[in-house]
Enzyme design. Structure first.
Site, short mmCIF file in Angstrom:
data_model
loop_
_atom_site.label_atom_id
_atom_site.label_comp_id
_atom_site.label_asym_id
_atom_site.label_seq_id
_atom_site.Cartn_x
_atom_site.Cartn_y
_atom_site.Cartn_z
N SER A 152 0.83 -1.21 0.00
CA SER A 152 0.00 0.00 0.00
C SER A 152 0.87 1.26 0.00
CB SER A 152 -0.89 0.02 1.24
OG SER A 152 -1.75 -1.08 1.26
N1 SAH Z 1 -0.70 -4.33 4.13
C1 SAH Z 1 -0.18 -4.80 2.89
C2 SAH Z 1 -1.20 -4.65 1.79
C3 SAH Z 1 -1.01 -5.60 0.69
S1 SAH Z 1 -2.26 -5.57 -0.53
C4 SAH Z 1 1.10 -4.05 2.51
O1 SAH Z 1 1.18 -2.86 2.77
O2 SAH Z 1 1.98 -4.66 1.91
C5 SAH Z 1 -3.53 -6.55 0.20
C6 SAH Z 1 -3.20 -7.98 0.52
O3 SAH Z 1 -4.43 -8.63 0.89
C7 SAH Z 1 -2.61 -8.80 -0.62
O4 SAH Z 1 -1.38 -9.32 -0.23
C8 SAH Z 1 -3.65 -9.90 -0.86
O5 SAH Z 1 -3.07 -11.15 -1.23
C9 SAH Z 1 -4.34 -9.98 0.49
N2 SAH Z 1 -5.67 -10.58 0.45
C10 SAH Z 1 -6.62 -10.50 -0.51
N3 SAH Z 1 -7.73 -11.20 -0.17
C11 SAH Z 1 -7.47 -11.76 1.06
C12 SAH Z 1 -8.20 -12.61 1.95
N4 SAH Z 1 -9.42 -13.04 1.64
N5 SAH Z 1 -7.61 -12.97 3.10
C13 SAH Z 1 -6.36 -12.54 3.44
N6 SAH Z 1 -5.61 -11.75 2.64
C14 SAH Z 1 -6.16 -11.36 1.47
#
Ligand code: SAH
Length: 214
Positions: free
Chosen positions: A64
Site C-alpha cells: 500500500s
Molecule cells: N498491508 C499490505 C497490503 C497488501 S495488498 C502491505 O502494505 O503490503 C492486500 C493484501 O491482501 C494482498 O497481499 C492480498 O493477497 C491480500 N488478500 C486479498 N484477499 C485476502 C483474503 N481473503 N484474506 C487474506 N488476505 C487477502
C-alpha cells in the site's frame, strides 16, 4: 539488507510529506521512522521506496501507499498493548508499523508466496506478530476479541466473522467496494448489535478475494 543514512534521510522526507497530508499522530510518524520500507520491496525499487507510491510485491499484489498505511493506522486509534487483527499481510510493511506501535498483531494473508516472504523480514526487525496463511473473511477466532481490525484489501461486503471478533468499543477499518475504487470505512462497535459507520473518501486497493491461493 542495509539501512544507511541515505535511507534514514529519505524516511524523514516521507514523514514530512505524511504530515503535510494530514497525519498528525506522533507515535505513527515515529513508527514510520523506525521501519525501513525498502526492506519490504524488491531491491530494484530501493531508490523509490520512500516515495508515496505503491509497488508490485509478487503474486499480483501491491504494497500500500505509505499515506494509506498511515491513514488506516490513524483510524485504528491503537494503544500500546492492543490486540489488532490485520487482513492482508502482503509485504508485511503495515504489520511492522503496527508492531512498532507496541501492539500485538495477528495478520492473515491468502497468498502463500507472500506469507512466506514477509515473515523473515518482519522477524529481522525484531518483531514477532502472529502470521497466518489463510482466508481473511473468517478472521482468526482463536485470538479474538480484537481491539481493532484492519482490512488492507478492497472488501465487497463486511465479513460477518470480523464483526463478531471485534470487542465492543473497537474499530473495524475496511475499504468497501468492488472495482477500482473503495470507500474507506470505519465501523465502531457500540454494542453487540449496534454500530456507528463513518466514511473517509475514496481509496484504491487490490480486491479481497475468496478462497486461499497456493
Ligand atoms: N498491508 C499490505 C497490503 C497488501 S495488498 C502491505 O502494505 O503490503 C492486500 C493484501 O491482501 C494482498 O497481499 C492480498 O493477497 C491480500 N488478500 C486479498 N484477499 C485476502 C483474503 N481473503 N484474506 C487474506 N488476505 C487477502
Amino acid at each position: 539488507m542495509i539501512d544507511g543514512y541515505r535511507h534514514k534521510g529519505m524516511r524523514r522526507q516521507l514523514i514530512e510529506e505524511l504530515k503535510e497530508k494530514g497525519i498528525s499522530d506522533m507515535a505513527i510518524l515515529e513508527a514510520f521512522d523506525k521501519v525501513p520500507r525498502h526492506f519490504f520491496l524488491d531491491s530494484s525499487f530501493t531508490s523509490q521506496a520512500y516515495s508515496n507510491m505503491a509497488f508490485q510485491i509478487g503474486a499480483g499484489q501491491t504494497i500500500s501507499h505509505p499515506f494509506t498505511v498511515a491513514f488506516q493506522t490513524q483510524l485504528l486509534e491503537v494503544e500500546r498493548g492492543h490486540r489488532i487483527l490485520e487482513i492482508g499481510t502482503g509485504s508485511g510493511f503495515q504489520t511492522a508499523i503496527l508492531c512498532a506501535l507496541g501492539v500485538r498483531v495477528v495478520s492473515i494473508e491468502r497468498q502463500k508466496e507472500l506469507y512466506i516472504k514477509a515473515k523473515p523480514i518482519i522477524q529481522k526487525l525484531g518483531y514477532s506478530p502472529n502470521l497466518f496463511y489463510g482466508d481473511g473473511y473468517k478472521g482468526k477466532a482463536s485470538y479474538a476479541p480484537y481491539d481493532s481490525i484492519l482490512v488492507t484489501c478492497g472488501a465487497p461486503f463486511i465479513p460477518e466473522d470480523l464483526k463478531t471478533q471485534l470487542k465492543v468499543g473497537g474499530r473495524l477499518v475496511i475499504p468497501i467496494g468492488e472495482g477500482k475504487k473503495q470507500i474507506m470505512t470505519r465501523l465502531i462497535k457500540l454494542g453487540e448489535d449496534e454500530w456507528k459507520k463513518e466514511t473517509y473518501g475514496d481509496f484504491s486497493f487490490v480486491p479481497m478475494l475468496t478462497k486461499t491461493a497456493k
